[in-house]
Design a protein around this motif. Structure first.
Motif, PDB file in Angstrom:
ATOM      1  N   GLY A  81       0.812  -1.213   0.000  1.00 28.75           N
ATOM      2  CA  GLY A  81       0.000   0.000   0.000  1.00 28.75           C
ATOM      3  C   GLY A  81       0.843   1.259   0.000  1.00 28.75           C
ATOM      4  O   GLY A  81       0.531   2.234  -0.700  1.00 28.75           O
ATOM      5  N   LEU A  82       1.928   1.272   0.784  1.00 26.08           N
ATOM      6  CA  LEU A  82       2.795   2.444   0.804  1.00 26.08           C
ATOM      7  C   LEU A  82       3.460   2.677  -0.550  1.00 26.08           C
ATOM      8  O   LEU A  82       3.630   3.823  -0.980  1.00 26.08           O
ATOM      9  CB  LEU A  82       3.869   2.267   1.888  1.00 26.08           C
ATOM     10  N   MET A  83       3.808   1.595  -1.208  1.00 24.42           N
ATOM     11  CA  MET A  83       4.427   1.741  -2.521  1.00 24.42           C
ATOM     12  C   MET A  83       3.451   2.364  -3.505  1.00 24.42           C
ATOM     13  O   MET A  83       3.800   3.287  -4.262  1.00 24.42           O
ATOM     14  CB  MET A  83       4.907   0.393  -3.034  1.00 24.42           C
ATOM     15  N   TYR A  84       2.214   1.922  -3.507  1.00 28.25           N
ATOM     16  CA  TYR A  84       1.241   2.481  -4.437  1.00 28.25           C
ATOM     17  C   TYR A  84       0.818   3.889  -4.036  1.00 28.25           C
ATOM     18  O   TYR A  84       0.397   4.679  -4.888  1.00 28.25           O
ATOM     19  CB  TYR A  84       0.034   1.543  -4.559  1.00 28.25           C
ATOM     20  N   TRP A  85       0.940   4.211  -2.765  1.00 28.76           N
ATOM     21  CA  TRP A  85       0.719   5.600  -2.356  1.00 28.76           C
ATOM     22  C   TRP A  85       1.798   6.497  -2.964  1.00 28.76           C
ATOM     23  O   TRP A  85       1.496   7.600  -3.465  1.00 28.76           O
ATOM     24  CB  TRP A  85       0.734   5.679  -0.833  1.00 28.76           C
ATOM     25  N   GLN A  86       3.035   6.035  -2.953  1.00 34.69           N
ATOM     26  CA  GLN A  86       4.105   6.782  -3.608  1.00 34.69           C
ATOM     27  C   GLN A  86       3.893   6.824  -5.121  1.00 34.69           C
ATOM     28  O   GLN A  86       4.181   7.837  -5.769  1.00 34.69           O
ATOM     29  CB  GLN A  86       5.456   6.140  -3.288  1.00 34.69           C
ATOM     30  N   PHE A  87       3.373   5.742  -5.690  1.00 32.39           N
ATOM     31  CA  PHE A  87       3.041   5.753  -7.113  1.00 32.39           C
ATOM     32  C   PHE A  87       2.020   6.838  -7.421  1.00 32.39           C
ATOM     33  O   PHE A  87       2.119   7.539  -8.433  1.00 32.39           O
ATOM     34  CB  PHE A  87       2.497   4.388  -7.536  1.00 32.39           C
ATOM     35  N   LEU A 526       9.128   6.540 -15.349  1.00 36.12           N
ATOM     36  CA  LEU A 526       9.493   5.131 -15.227  1.00 36.12           C
ATOM     37  C   LEU A 526      10.670   4.937 -14.287  1.00 36.12           C
ATOM     38  O   LEU A 526      10.709   3.970 -13.510  1.00 36.12           O
ATOM     39  CB  LEU A 526       9.824   4.567 -16.609  1.00 36.12           C
ATOM     40  N   SER A 527      11.616   5.857 -14.328  1.00 33.68           N
ATOM     41  CA  SER A 527      12.759   5.759 -13.424  1.00 33.68           C
ATOM     42  C   SER A 527      12.328   5.901 -11.969  1.00 33.68           C
ATOM     43  O   SER A 527      12.772   5.140 -11.096  1.00 33.68           O
ATOM     44  CB  SER A 527      13.792   6.825 -13.788  1.00 33.68           C
ATOM     45  N   GLN A 528      11.443   6.859 -11.700  1.00 28.44           N
ATOM     46  CA  GLN A 528      10.974   7.057 -10.330  1.00 28.44           C
ATOM     47  C   GLN A 528      10.127   5.875  -9.849  1.00 28.44           C
ATOM     48  O   GLN A 528      10.231   5.453  -8.686  1.00 28.44           O
ATOM     49  CB  GLN A 528      10.155   8.354 -10.240  1.00 28.44           C
ATOM     50  N   LEU A 529       9.299   5.323 -10.743  1.00 26.00           N
ATOM     51  CA  LEU A 529       8.509   4.149 -10.370  1.00 26.00           C
ATOM     52  C   LEU A 529       9.420   2.959 -10.063  1.00 26.00           C
ATOM     53  O   LEU A 529       9.179   2.198  -9.107  1.00 26.00           O
ATOM     54  CB  LEU A 529       7.534   3.797 -11.492  1.00 26.00           C
ATOM     55  N   GLY A 530      10.466   2.778 -10.882  1.00 22.35           N
ATOM     56  CA  GLY A 530      11.409   1.696 -10.614  1.00 22.35           C
ATOM     57  C   GLY A 530      12.147   1.884  -9.303  1.00 22.35           C
ATOM     58  O   GLY A 530      12.403   0.906  -8.572  1.00 22.35           O
ATOM     59  N   ASN A 531      12.478   3.124  -8.969  1.00 17.92           N
ATOM     60  CA  ASN A 531      13.145   3.381  -7.693  1.00 17.92           C
ATOM     61  C   ASN A 531      12.251   3.013  -6.514  1.00 17.92           C
ATOM     62  O   ASN A 531      12.703   2.410  -5.530  1.00 17.92           O
ATOM     63  CB  ASN A 531      13.559   4.849  -7.609  1.00 17.92           C
ATOM     64  N   GLN A 532      10.984   3.381  -6.613  1.00 17.41           N
ATOM     65  CA  GLN A 532      10.059   3.047  -5.531  1.00 17.41           C
ATOM     66  C   GLN A 532       9.845   1.542  -5.429  1.00 17.41           C
ATOM     67  O   GLN A 532       9.774   0.982  -4.323  1.00 17.41           O
ATOM     68  CB  GLN A 532       8.718   3.765  -5.764  1.00 17.41           C
ATOM     69  N   TRP A 533       9.744   0.875  -6.558  1.00 20.30           N
ATOM     70  CA  TRP A 533       9.545  -0.582  -6.544  1.00 20.30           C
ATOM     71  C   TRP A 533      10.746  -1.283  -5.917  1.00 20.30           C
ATOM     72  O   TRP A 533      10.603  -2.204  -5.115  1.00 20.30           O
ATOM     73  CB  TRP A 533       9.322  -1.059  -7.974  1.00 20.30           C
ATOM     74  N   SER A 534      11.949  -0.840  -6.271  1.00 22.72           N
ATOM     75  CA  SER A 534      13.155  -1.446  -5.694  1.00 22.72           C
ATOM     76  C   SER A 534      13.288  -1.134  -4.211  1.00 22.72           C
ATOM     77  O   SER A 534      13.791  -1.955  -3.439  1.00 22.72           O
ATOM     78  CB  SER A 534      14.391  -0.948  -6.455  1.00 22.72           C
ATOM     79  N   LEU A 535      12.830   0.071  -3.804  1.00 21.17           N
ATOM     80  CA  LEU A 535      12.936   0.453  -2.403  1.00 21.17           C
ATOM     81  C   LEU A 535      12.056  -0.419  -1.524  1.00 21.17           C
ATOM     82  O   LEU A 535      12.491  -0.897  -0.467  1.00 21.17           O
ATOM     83  CB  LEU A 535      12.554   1.931  -2.240  1.00 21.17           C
ATOM     84  N   TRP A 536      10.841  -0.657  -1.939  1.00 23.12           N
ATOM     85  CA  TRP A 536       9.896  -1.359  -1.067  1.00 23.12           C
ATOM     86  C   TRP A 536       9.966  -2.875  -1.220  1.00 23.12           C
ATOM     87  O   TRP A 536       9.630  -3.588  -0.281  1.00 23.12           O
ATOM     88  CB  TRP A 536       8.466  -0.883  -1.361  1.00 23.12           C
ATOM     89  N   PHE A 537      10.371  -3.377  -2.392  1.00 26.21           N
ATOM     90  CA  PHE A 537      10.353  -4.831  -2.610  1.00 26.21           C
ATOM     91  C   PHE A 537      11.664  -5.370  -3.151  1.00 26.21           C
ATOM     92  O   PHE A 537      11.795  -6.588  -3.292  1.00 26.21           O
ATOM     93  CB  PHE A 537       9.220  -5.212  -3.573  1.00 26.21           C
ATOM     94  N   GLY A 538      12.617  -4.526  -3.476  1.00 31.69           N
ATOM     95  CA  GLY A 538      13.899  -5.007  -3.973  1.00 31.69           C
ATOM     96  C   GLY A 538      13.778  -5.844  -5.213  1.00 31.69           C
ATOM     97  O   GLY A 538      14.447  -6.875  -5.340  1.00 31.69           O
ATOM     98  N   SER A 539      12.925  -5.464  -6.142  1.00 33.95           N
ATOM     99  CA  SER A 539      12.623  -6.286  -7.312  1.00 33.95           C
ATOM    100  C   SER A 539      13.002  -5.539  -8.575  1.00 33.95           C
ATOM    101  O   SER A 539      13.510  -4.416  -8.540  1.00 33.95           O
ATOM    102  CB  SER A 539      11.138  -6.659  -7.326  1.00 33.95           C
ATOM    103  N   SER A 540      12.692  -6.167  -9.708  1.00 34.00           N
ATOM    104  CA  SER A 540      13.036  -5.609 -11.005  1.00 34.00           C
ATOM    105  C   SER A 540      11.825  -5.682 -11.916  1.00 34.00           C
ATOM    106  O   SER A 540      10.708  -5.998 -11.488  1.00 34.00           O
ATOM    107  CB  SER A 540      14.214  -6.380 -11.606  1.00 34.00           C
ATOM    108  N   VAL A 541      12.058  -5.438 -13.200  1.00 30.63           N
ATOM    109  CA  VAL A 541      10.979  -5.486 -14.175  1.00 30.63           C
ATOM    110  C   VAL A 541      10.422  -6.899 -14.304  1.00 30.63           C
ATOM    111  O   VAL A 541       9.205  -7.099 -14.496  1.00 30.63           O
ATOM    112  CB  VAL A 541      11.494  -4.982 -15.542  1.00 30.63           C
ATOM    113  N   LEU A 542      11.302  -7.929 -14.156  1.00 31.64           N
ATOM    114  CA  LEU A 542      10.818  -9.308 -14.250  1.00 31.64           C
ATOM    115  C   LEU A 542       9.863  -9.634 -13.111  1.00 31.64           C
ATOM    116  O   LEU A 542       8.953 -10.463 -13.279  1.00 31.64           O
ATOM    117  CB  LEU A 542      12.017 -10.264 -14.234  1.00 31.64           C
TER     118      LEU A 542
END
Length: 630
Positions: A81-87, A526-542
């Motif tokens: 939820g926090l990640m999508y709030w940042q989204f 896209l860069s900012q979304l990727g940063n948030q995704w990596s911050l909260w879940f440590g994941s990638s595009v895959l």
């Protein structure tokens, strides 16, 4: 019943087990090709056990500890939820279309701007001289009645101008309809000639304009000077409007106003200027417009600009309209009208005014980034000026179009729309009331002109700074005025207040450009979304693709399970057969007792005893065929 028991040969048993194992491998191979799950639980467990998203495996590996499972479930979904709030914050910033301001300094040959110079003396046209003289007489009497002031009028042939011609009688009639009056507090009264003296600070001066319904508009001023000028200007405009071609008259005298003109140390000629007449600022001359080759300045400094010596004496003009002496100057871009009341400034007599300029260009992003217009074609206001679009051009055109629509005539200071005529109280008796009411609505933006007229996406401005010095000096004024008298027939008595000098030049060779660029592009998003995704879940595009696969599998399972549920409902429902006739019903009743008779069934079973796991000895042939009967 009977049961048969026996033992299967060892070779046959091994072949059967091998066939079952091969069949199971074939089924598993077929299931692996489709990757189908039999339930939502199996899908979720497989996803959590194999995904690359951090923390997902903790939802299934600690299922025996319900407290840990609950803790990690709450933590996982809270993080989600926090990640999508940042989204959401990032998307909101992206769709607000922010811009970056880019400042550039350019060094190049500078195009010299257009310069408009006005005399500050409204000209007394010869065609309407008699009417203006009559208006001066009426104003003289009005000032005498209100203020006991005996205004000095120029000596004229009053025997001719005071004759009661048709135009003079018409002017007197309309002036008497809109007289200049005194106002005390909220009540407007006419003072009789023998009224006692009162404190003039308690009074206001003004005039009343009424419409056909006797609804009146009180135009009052605390300053008597402003009231007299506005009242005189109102009647002056009506006189001008009675001459359809007044704006086309050319009674200018360039040599009698411009004594000297030089640009880049070269003398100006008539090809370098154009003339127009302003009702309040008199004769105006625009230098370096688009009528000839445009001036360029390669070097800054006072010697590489425009230098003018102008005459500032008032002669045979209208003192009730202009209360200042000197000249008015405005610097503007080519192909733009000179709005002298907005951007101009006055030049003092007997003073050398040096004006240094700095060019500044502004380029805005259009579209979703700003509410600017490229050329004004998308602005819902018709451009009445024969120039390119500017915000002031649009605002004045908007007011004039509303004036024609509401009042039935056009204001004299602005261009005339097609099919319209200028306001004149000999034809439009109540236009004054309509104009001042409309002007109040215009200033309050009730008409919406300031909202409709947008800024241009590209505009050029000039930042001005002025310096002043006495000109000519005390030691040089004798020979300067002598040369002017010999060359320009300069013979006025008040020499000090009769001339002025103006210098206009670029202060520096550089000019500034203010540009805009998108601050939040798709790549940035896209860069900012990727940063948030990596911050909260440590994941990638895959990992995102794994989530997409989970959603697709969920939809597929839902569809298949729903299809199976519908098929099972169809199997449970009884088939619809043909209706039974009376003969079939009777035959069924005859056969019913036969169906109810008891029957005996014989059950025969074969039991094979498997050898124990701890015995590997082969069995003899005598023990292989044992049978039992009941």
């Amino acid at each position: 019943g009977s049961v048969k028991t026996g033992k299967m040969p060892e070779g046959e048993k091994m072949r059967q087990c091998k066939q079952e194992e091969e069949q199971q491998q074939k089924e598993e191979a077929q299931e692996g090709l489709i990757e189908f799950y039999s339930s939502y639980q199996e899908l979720f467990q497989f996803f959590c056990s194999n995904t690359t998203i951090h923390g997902a495996i903790r939802l299934v590996c600690s299922k025996k500890n319900k407290m840990k499972t609950a803790f990690w479930s709450v933590l996982f979904f809270l993080t989600f939820g926090l990640m999508y709030w940042q989204f959401g914050i990032l998307y909101r910033e992206y769709f607000s279309y922010p811009v970056n301001l880019n400042l550039n300094l350019n060094s190049d040959r500078l195009t010299f701007p257009a310069v408009t110079l006005c005399t500050l003396n409204p000209y007394r046209y010869s065609a309407i001289r008699k009417q203006l003289d009559k208006l001066d007489q009426i104003t003289h009497q009005t000032l005498l009645d209100l203020y006991d002031y005996n205004m000095t009028l120029p000596q004229r042939d009053w025997s001719t101008s005071s004759t009661q011609t048709r135009s003079s009688r018409s002017l007197l009639h309309h002036v008497q309809r809109y007289p200049l009056q005194r106002q005390k507090r909220d009540n407007l009264v006419n003072l009789p000639e023998n009224s006692p003296s009162v404190d003039k600070n308690d009074w206001k001066i003004g005039f009343v304009l009424c419409n056909e319904n006797n609804d009146c508009f009180h135009q009052a001023y605390s300053s008597g000077v402003d009231a007299v000028r506005e009242w005189y200007s109102f009647h002056y405009i009506n006189i001008l409007a009675q001459m359809p071609d007044a704006k086309d008259l050319d009674e200018s005298d360039f040599e009698n106003f411009i004594y000297a003109c030089r640009f880049n140390e070269a003398t100006c000629d008539k090809a370098n200027y154009t003339h127009f007449h302003h009702p309040l600022y008199g004769n105006c001359y625009t230098f370096n417009d688009n009528s000839s080759s445009v001036w360029t300045s390669s070097l800054p400094g006072i010697n590489n600009g425009l230098s003018l010596v102008v005459r500032t004496e008032q002669n045979d003009f209208i003192p009730l309209l202009s209360t200042v002496t000197g000249a008015r100057v405005m610097v503007h871009d080519q192909n733009e009208p000179a709005f002298m009341d907005d951007g101009g400034f006055n030049v003092r007599p007997g003073i050398e005014t040096s004006i240094s300029m700095r060019k500044e260009m502004t380029v805005r992003l259009g579209g979703s980034y700003s509410d600017c217009t490229e050329d004004g074609s998308d602005v819902p206001v018709q451009n009445l000026y024969s120039s390119r679009y500017t915000e002031q051009v649009c605002i004045r055109s908007c007011f004039q179009l509303n004036m024609v629509e509401r009042c039935g005539c056009a204001y004299y200071f602005y261009p005339l729309p097609d099919g319209a005529e200028y306001c004149d109280y000999t034809k439009h008796t109540t236009w004054g009331y309509c104009y001042y009411k409309l002007l109040a609505e215009f200033k309050a933006d009730v008409l919406g002109c300031f909202h409709k007229c947008r800024k241009p996406c590209k505009m050029t401005q000039y930042q001005l700074s002025a310096g002043y010095s006495r000109w000519p000096s005390a030691v040089s004024e004798d020979w300067v005025f002598y040369m002017l008298s010999q060359q320009n027939k300069y013979n006025i008595t008040s020499k000090r207040n009769g001339v002025a000098k103006v210098n206009i030049f670029f202060e520096e060779w550089n000019y500034k450009t203010n540009g805009e660029s998108p601050a939040f592009t798709v790549v940035t998003l896209l860069s900012q979304l990727g940063n948030q995704w990596s911050l909260w879940f440590g994941s990638s595009v895959l990992s995102v693709m794994e989530l997409a696969e989970l959603v697709l599998d969920f939809i597929a399972i839902t569809f298949i399970l729903t299809f199976r549920w519908f098929r099972s409902r169809q199997k449970l429902s009884p088939p619809a057969g043909p209706a039974l006739s009376s003969q079939d019903n009777a035959a069924f009743q005859d056969e019913a007792p036969a169906l109810s008779a008891p029957h005996r069934f014989t059950v025969e079973a074969v039991v094979t005893t498997l050898p124990p796991y701890n015995s590997l000895e082969p069995r003899g042939p005598s023990r292989d065929g044992e049978e039992g009967h009941e």
